[in-house]
Write a protein that holds these residues in place. Structure first.
Motif, PDB file in Angstrom:
ATOM      1  N   VAL A  17       0.854  -1.179   0.000  1.00  0.00           N
ATOM      2  CA  VAL A  17       0.000   0.000   0.000  1.00  0.00           C
ATOM      3  C   VAL A  17       0.891   1.230   0.000  1.00  0.00           C
ATOM      4  CG1 VAL A  17      -1.891  -1.170   1.190  1.00  0.00           C
ATOM      5  CG2 VAL A  17      -0.197   0.093   2.509  1.00  0.00           C
ATOM      6  N   ALA A  18       0.277   2.358  -0.237  1.00  0.00           N
ATOM      7  CA  ALA A  18       0.993   3.632  -0.227  1.00  0.00           C
ATOM      8  C   ALA A  18       0.232   4.613   0.642  1.00  0.00           C
ATOM      9  CB  ALA A  18       1.122   4.181  -1.643  1.00  0.00           C
ATOM     10  N   ALA A  19       0.915   5.643   1.063  1.00  0.00           N
ATOM     11  CA  ALA A  19       0.269   6.770   1.738  1.00  0.00           C
ATOM     12  C   ALA A  19      -0.097   7.774   0.653  1.00  0.00           C
ATOM     13  CB  ALA A  19       1.216   7.391   2.751  1.00  0.00           C
ATOM     14  N   PHE A  20      -1.387   8.112   0.574  1.00  0.00           N
ATOM     15  CA  PHE A  20      -1.887   9.052  -0.422  1.00  0.00           C
ATOM     16  C   PHE A  20      -2.178  10.360   0.288  1.00  0.00           C
ATOM     17  CE2 PHE A  20      -5.664  10.087  -3.401  1.00  0.00           C
ATOM     18  CZ  PHE A  20      -4.856  10.836  -4.243  1.00  0.00           C
ATOM     19  N   THR A  21      -1.475  11.415  -0.115  1.00  0.00           N
ATOM     20  CA  THR A  21      -1.621  12.717   0.536  1.00  0.00           C
ATOM     21  C   THR A  21      -2.346  13.683  -0.379  1.00  0.00           C
ATOM     22  OG1 THR A  21       0.453  12.358   1.733  1.00  0.00           O
ATOM     23  CG2 THR A  21      -0.381  14.614   1.644  1.00  0.00           C
ATOM     24  N   THR A  22      -3.437  14.252   0.148  1.00  0.00           N
ATOM     25  CA  THR A  22      -4.187  15.293  -0.534  1.00  0.00           C
ATOM     26  C   THR A  22      -4.289  16.486   0.417  1.00  0.00           C
ATOM     27  OG1 THR A  22      -6.316  14.431   0.265  1.00  0.00           O
ATOM     28  CG2 THR A  22      -5.556  13.635  -1.894  1.00  0.00           C
ATOM     29  N   VAL A  23      -4.780  17.588  -0.102  1.00  0.00           N
ATOM     30  CA  VAL A  23      -4.911  18.804   0.704  1.00  0.00           C
ATOM     31  C   VAL A  23      -6.389  19.088   0.928  1.00  0.00           C
ATOM     32  CG1 VAL A  23      -4.349  21.254   0.872  1.00  0.00           C
ATOM     33  CG2 VAL A  23      -2.761  19.687  -0.282  1.00  0.00           C
ATOM     34  N   ARG A  24      -6.755  19.222   2.197  1.00  0.00           N
ATOM     35  CA  ARG A  24      -8.139  19.571   2.540  1.00  0.00           C
ATOM     36  C   ARG A  24      -8.415  21.028   2.156  1.00  0.00           C
ATOM     37  NH1 ARG A  24      -6.441  16.965   7.524  1.00  0.00           N
ATOM     38  NH2 ARG A  24      -7.443  14.931   7.711  1.00  0.00           N
ATOM     39  N   PRO A  25      -9.696  21.392   2.019  1.00  0.00           N
ATOM     40  CA  PRO A  25     -10.035  22.778   1.692  1.00  0.00           C
ATOM     41  C   PRO A  25      -9.470  23.806   2.676  1.00  0.00           C
ATOM     42  CG  PRO A  25     -11.940  21.392   1.297  1.00  0.00           C
ATOM     43  CD  PRO A  25     -10.887  20.521   1.973  1.00  0.00           C
ATOM     44  N   LYS A  43     -10.546  11.801   0.332  1.00  0.00           N
ATOM     45  CA  LYS A  43      -9.529  12.033  -0.701  1.00  0.00           C
ATOM     46  C   LYS A  43     -10.158  12.519  -1.993  1.00  0.00           C
ATOM     47  CE  LYS A  43      -9.020   7.065  -0.938  1.00  0.00           C
ATOM     48  NZ  LYS A  43      -9.452   6.900   0.432  1.00  0.00           N
ATOM     49  N   ALA A  44     -11.264  11.920  -2.422  1.00  0.00           N
ATOM     50  CA  ALA A  44     -11.941  12.364  -3.645  1.00  0.00           C
ATOM     51  C   ALA A  44     -12.496  13.774  -3.469  1.00  0.00           C
ATOM     52  CB  ALA A  44     -13.050  11.389  -4.027  1.00  0.00           C
ATOM     53  N   ARG A  45     -13.096  14.044  -2.328  1.00  0.00           N
ATOM     54  CA  ARG A  45     -13.635  15.390  -2.088  1.00  0.00           C
ATOM     55  C   ARG A  45     -12.534  16.436  -2.078  1.00  0.00           C
ATOM     56  NH1 ARG A  45     -16.404  13.140   2.616  1.00  0.00           N
ATOM     57  NH2 ARG A  45     -15.479  14.868   3.753  1.00  0.00           N
ATOM     58  N   ASN A  46     -11.367  16.093  -1.527  1.00  0.00           N
ATOM     59  CA  ASN A  46     -10.251  17.039  -1.530  1.00  0.00           C
ATOM     60  C   ASN A  46      -9.798  17.353  -2.954  1.00  0.00           C
ATOM     61  OD1 ASN A  46     -10.237  17.095   1.264  1.00  0.00           O
ATOM     62  ND2 ASN A  46      -8.501  15.710   1.461  1.00  0.00           N
ATOM     63  N   VAL A  47      -9.689  16.326  -3.781  1.00  0.00           N
ATOM     64  CA  VAL A  47      -9.265  16.536  -5.169  1.00  0.00           C
ATOM     65  C   VAL A  47     -10.309  17.369  -5.911  1.00  0.00           C
ATOM     66  CG1 VAL A  47      -8.792  15.380  -7.370  1.00  0.00           C
ATOM     67  CG2 VAL A  47      -7.818  14.478  -5.242  1.00  0.00           C
ATOM     68  N   LEU A  48     -11.580  17.069  -5.712  1.00  0.00           N
ATOM     69  CA  LEU A  48     -12.642  17.828  -6.377  1.00  0.00           C
ATOM     70  C   LEU A  48     -12.668  19.287  -5.939  1.00  0.00           C
ATOM     71  CD1 LEU A  48     -15.485  15.164  -6.256  1.00  0.00           C
ATOM     72  CD2 LEU A  48     -14.360  16.054  -8.321  1.00  0.00           C
ATOM     73  N   ALA A  49     -12.304  19.556  -4.696  1.00  0.00           N
ATOM     74  CA  ALA A  49     -12.339  20.920  -4.166  1.00  0.00           C
ATOM     75  C   ALA A  49     -11.210  21.787  -4.711  1.00  0.00           C
ATOM     76  CB  ALA A  49     -12.276  20.887  -2.639  1.00  0.00           C
ATOM     77  N   GLY A 101      -4.940  20.491  -8.232  1.00  0.00           N
ATOM     78  CA  GLY A 101      -4.122  20.517  -7.020  1.00  0.00           C
ATOM     79  C   GLY A 101      -3.104  19.393  -6.975  1.00  0.00           C
ATOM     80  N   ARG A 102      -2.072  19.601  -6.178  1.00  0.00           N
ATOM     81  CA  ARG A 102      -0.994  18.634  -6.047  1.00  0.00           C
ATOM     82  C   ARG A 102      -1.355  17.540  -5.049  1.00  0.00           C
ATOM     83  NH1 ARG A 102       2.750  18.681  -9.660  1.00  0.00           N
ATOM     84  NH2 ARG A 102       4.283  17.918  -8.189  1.00  0.00           N
ATOM     85  N   VAL A 103      -0.909  16.320  -5.350  1.00  0.00           N
ATOM     86  CA  VAL A 103      -1.066  15.168  -4.472  1.00  0.00           C
ATOM     87  C   VAL A 103       0.231  14.376  -4.494  1.00  0.00           C
ATOM     88  CG1 VAL A 103      -3.569  15.032  -4.867  1.00  0.00           C
ATOM     89  CG2 VAL A 103      -2.006  13.645  -6.256  1.00  0.00           C
ATOM     90  N   ALA A 104       0.356  13.432  -3.565  1.00  0.00           N
ATOM     91  CA  ALA A 104       1.524  12.557  -3.535  1.00  0.00           C
ATOM     92  C   ALA A 104       1.111  11.166  -3.084  1.00  0.00           C
ATOM     93  CB  ALA A 104       2.594  13.114  -2.604  1.00  0.00           C
ATOM     94  N   LEU A 105       1.767  10.174  -3.666  1.00  0.00           N
ATOM     95  CA  LEU A 105       1.646   8.770  -3.256  1.00  0.00           C
ATOM     96  C   LEU A 105       3.045   8.334  -2.842  1.00  0.00           C
ATOM     97  CD1 LEU A 105      -0.365   7.025  -6.105  1.00  0.00           C
ATOM     98  CD2 LEU A 105      -0.942   6.952  -3.695  1.00  0.00           C
TER      99      LEU A 105
END
Length: 139
Positions: free
Chosen positions: A27-35, A65-71, A75-79
Motif C-alpha cells: 500500500v501507499a500513503a496518499f496525501t491530498t490537501v483539505r479545503p 480524498k476524492a472530495r479534496n481533489v474535487l475541491a 491541485g498537487r497530491v503525492a503517493l
C-alpha cells in the motif's frame, strides 16, 4: 496561439523503480490537501501506468480524498510507497474520474497488481494522478 495546453513530458523511471511500483503488493500513503489547507493522508492501494505516466487510486466519490481533489482542481497530491528502507514517491496533479471505461481500466490494473478485484461500492470512481515528479531511495 495553441488551442490547448501541451501535455507535460512523460515521466521516466528506472527499471528498479518500475519493479518496486508494479511487482509488489504494498500500500501507499496518499496525501491530498483539505479545503482548509491541512493535509489528509490515507493508506491506499494503487497502480502505476508508466506508459501514460499515471497512478490510479480506486475509491468512492464521497471519500475525503476524492472530495479534496474535487475541491481543488489541478491541485498537487503525492503517493508514497515504502518497504523497509526503500521508498518511491509519485507527485503530480489529480483528477477524479467517473467515466465507466476508465474506472474499468483502473479496476483491471488493480486486479492484476493485487490479485483480486477492488471493492465495487456505489459511487466508485478512480483518482488519476498525472505524475510529473518521482522521488526515491534505494529503489
Amino acid at each position: 496561439m495553441p488551442l490547448s495546453k501541451p501535455l507535460p513530458p512523460a515521466v521516466t523511471v528506472s527499471p528498479s523503480v518500475e519493479a518496486f511500483l508494479t511487482d509488489t503488493q504494498h500500500v501507499a500513503a496518499f496525501t491530498t490537501v483539505r479545503p482548509d489547507g491541512s493535509l489528509h493522508v490515507a493508506p491506499v492501494r494503487f497502480t502505476w501506468d508508466a506508459a501514460d505516466g499515471l497512478a490510479r487510486v480506486m475509491t468512492v466519490i464521497s471519500s475525503r480524498k476524492a472530495r479534496n481533489v474535487l475541491a481543488a482542481p489541478g491541485g498537487r497530491v503525492a503517493l508514497c510507497q515504502v518497504q523497509d528502507f526503500t521508498w518511491v514517491t509519485l507527485e503530480g496533479t489529480a483528477t477524479v474520474v467517473a467515466d465507466p471505461g476508465r474506472i474499468a481500466l483502473g479496476a483491471k490494473r488493480y486486479a492484476r497488481r493485487y490479485w483480486s478485484a477492488p471493492p465495487n461500492p456505489p459511487g466508485r470512481v478512480v483518482v488519476e494522478i498525472t505524475v510529473d515528479r518521482v522521488l526515491s531511495l534505494n529503489a
